[in-house]
Write a protein that holds these residues in place. Structure first.
Motif, PDB file in Angstrom:
ATOM      1  N   LEU A   1       0.842  -1.198   0.000  1.00  0.00           N
ATOM      2  CA  LEU A   1       0.000   0.000   0.000  1.00  0.00           C
ATOM      3  C   LEU A   1       0.877   1.247   0.000  1.00  0.00           C
ATOM      4  O   LEU A   1       0.559   2.241  -0.644  1.00  0.00           O
TER       5      LEU A   1
ATOM      6  N   THR B   1      -7.401  -2.628   7.265  1.00  0.00           N
ATOM      7  CA  THR B   1      -6.747  -1.330   7.077  1.00  0.00           C
ATOM      8  C   THR B   1      -5.256  -1.434   7.387  1.00  0.00           C
ATOM      9  O   THR B   1      -4.855  -2.185   8.275  1.00  0.00           O
ATOM     10  N   THR B   2      -4.445  -0.686   6.671  1.00  0.00           N
ATOM     11  CA  THR B   2      -3.016  -0.600   6.958  1.00  0.00           C
ATOM     12  C   THR B   2      -2.808   0.438   8.058  1.00  0.00           C
ATOM     13  O   THR B   2      -3.357   1.533   7.997  1.00  0.00           O
TER      14      THR B   2
ATOM     15  N   ARG C   1      -0.575  -4.067   2.289  1.00  0.00           N
ATOM     16  CA  ARG C   1      -1.983  -3.814   2.602  1.00  0.00           C
ATOM     17  C   ARG C   1      -2.390  -4.674   3.805  1.00  0.00           C
ATOM     18  O   ARG C   1      -2.097  -5.855   3.866  1.00  0.00           O
TER      19      ARG C   1
ATOM     20  N   SER D   1      -7.714   3.892   3.470  1.00  0.00           N
ATOM     21  CA  SER D   1      -6.756   2.844   3.118  1.00  0.00           C
ATOM     22  C   SER D   1      -5.659   2.733   4.166  1.00  0.00           C
ATOM     23  O   SER D   1      -5.136   1.646   4.418  1.00  0.00           O
ATOM     24  N   LEU D   2      -5.301   3.879   4.756  1.00  0.00           N
ATOM     25  CA  LEU D   2      -4.139   3.965   5.639  1.00  0.00           C
ATOM     26  C   LEU D   2      -4.480   4.775   6.878  1.00  0.00           C
ATOM     27  O   LEU D   2      -5.050   5.866   6.763  1.00  0.00           O
TER      28      LEU D   2
ATOM     29  N   ARG E   1      -8.484   9.065   1.895  1.00  0.00           N
ATOM     30  CA  ARG E   1      -7.738   7.812   2.024  1.00  0.00           C
ATOM     31  C   ARG E   1      -6.952   7.648   3.314  1.00  0.00           C
ATOM     32  O   ARG E   1      -6.425   6.569   3.573  1.00  0.00           O
TER      33      ARG E   1
ATOM     34  N   VAL F   1       1.364   5.944  -2.294  1.00  0.00           N
ATOM     35  CA  VAL F   1       0.370   5.351  -1.414  1.00  0.00           C
ATOM     36  C   VAL F   1      -0.804   4.921  -2.273  1.00  0.00           C
ATOM     37  O   VAL F   1      -1.381   5.727  -3.010  1.00  0.00           O
ATOM     38  N   ASP F   2      -1.151   3.637  -2.177  1.00  0.00           N
ATOM     39  CA  ASP F   2      -2.249   3.094  -2.984  1.00  0.00           C
ATOM     40  C   ASP F   2      -1.999   3.337  -4.472  1.00  0.00           C
ATOM     41  O   ASP F   2      -2.925   3.607  -5.238  1.00  0.00           O
TER      42      ASP F   2
END
Length: 232
Positions: free
Chosen positions: A4, A196-197, A33, A164-165, A87, A67-68
Motif C-alpha cells: 500500500l 486497514t493498513t 496492505r 486505506s491507511l 484515504r 500510497v495506494d
C-alpha cells in the motif's frame, strides 16, 4: 497482497537557522496492505516526519512516496488535500476532538468533508461508537469524557470514512496504562477487521510487540527488526 505504501530512496532535511538538519538520507520502505507497522526511534529521529511524508503533509527533497499506487510527491497541494480527506485516517497523542461538536458530530466530520454524510455513513458512525463502547455518549461533548474515552472516539473517527491507511502518532502516549491497553485492543480489533493498513509511531516496546513488523529510524535510515526485540 501487494504494497500500500512505498517509499523509494527518501531524503528530507530542514533549515534550522543557518544550518540544515538532515532527517532522512535515502530511506526505503514498503508496507503491505492490511499490515500493522510500528515505527520506533529516538526523539527527533524523524518518525513524525515519515508520517507526514506518507500523508502528503510534507514532501521529500528527493525520492518518491507512493500510497495506494499514487505518487504523492507529484500531486498538487489540492490533490494531496483530497487524498488525505478520502484515504488517510489520523490518530494523534492529544485526541484533537472539536470541543464544540458532540461525540457523534466529531465522527461525522470526516464523512461530511468527503461528501459521504449519508444514511450509510451515519450508520457506520453509530456502529463504530458502539464498537468503542461509547454508543450511549453520542450526544455528549468531548469535555465530558475521560482521556481514554476521547482517544477511543479519535480511533473511531479515524476509521469512519474507511481509509486505506491509518497513521497514529504516539496514540497511547498521553494515557494511563489501562486506557492505553484499551485503545490498543481497539486498534487490533477494528483495524484488523477492516483490513486497514496501520503505521503507528511509538516509544513503547510493549506496543511494538503487537505489530506485524517493527521498523526503527536510525541515522536517517530505516532498519527492520523482529517485533518484540530491544528498542533502539
Amino acid at each position: 497482497m501487494g504494497h500500500l505504501v512505498l517509499l523509494d530512496h527518501i531524503h528530507k532535511g530542514y533549515r534550522e537557522g543557518d544550518r540544515e538538519r538532515i532527517v532522512l538520507r535515502g530511506a526505503d520502505l514498503g508496507i503491505a496492505r492490511g499490515e500493522w507497522l510500528a515505527l520506533l526511534g529516538r526523539s527527533g529521529s524523524g518518525k513524525s516526519t515519515l508520517l507526514n511524508l506518507m500523508a502528503g503533509i510534507d514532501l521529500p527533497d528527493r525520492g518518491e512516496v507512493r500510497v495506494d499506487g499514487l505518487p504523492i510527491n507529484r500531486m498538487t497541494e489540492r490533490e494531496r488535500t483530497l487524498f488525505r480527506r478520502n484515504r488517510i485516517g489520523f490518530v494523534f497523542q492529544f485526541y484533537n476532538l472539536i470541543p464544540t461538536l458532540t461525540v457523534l458530530e466529531n465522527l461525522l466530520l470526516p464523512l461530511e468533508l468527503a461528501g459521504a454524510d449519508d444514511r450509510a455513513g451515519r450508520a457506520r458512525a453509530a456502529e463504530l461508537l458502539d464498537a468503542v463502547g461509547l454508543g450511549d455518549r453520542a450526544a455528549g461533548y468531548p469535555d465530558r469524557l475521560s482521556g481514554g474515552e476521547q482517544q477511543r472516539v479519535a480511533v473511531a473517527r479515524a476509521l469512519v470514512h474507511q481509509p486505506s491507511l491509518v497513521l497514529a502518532d504516539e496514540p497511547t502516549g498521553n494515557l494511563d496504562a489501562e486506557s492505553g491497553a484499551q485503545v490498543l485492543a481497539l486498534f487490533q480489533e477494528l483495524v484488523r477487521r477492516g483490513g486497514t493498513t496501520l503505521v503507528m509511531v511509538t516509544h513503547s516496546d510493549e506496543v511494538a510487540r503487537l505489530a506485524d513488523r517493527v521498523v526503527c529510524i536510525r541515522d536517517g535510515l530505516l532498519e527492520e527488526r523482529m517485533a518484540g526485540g530491544a528498542p533502539p
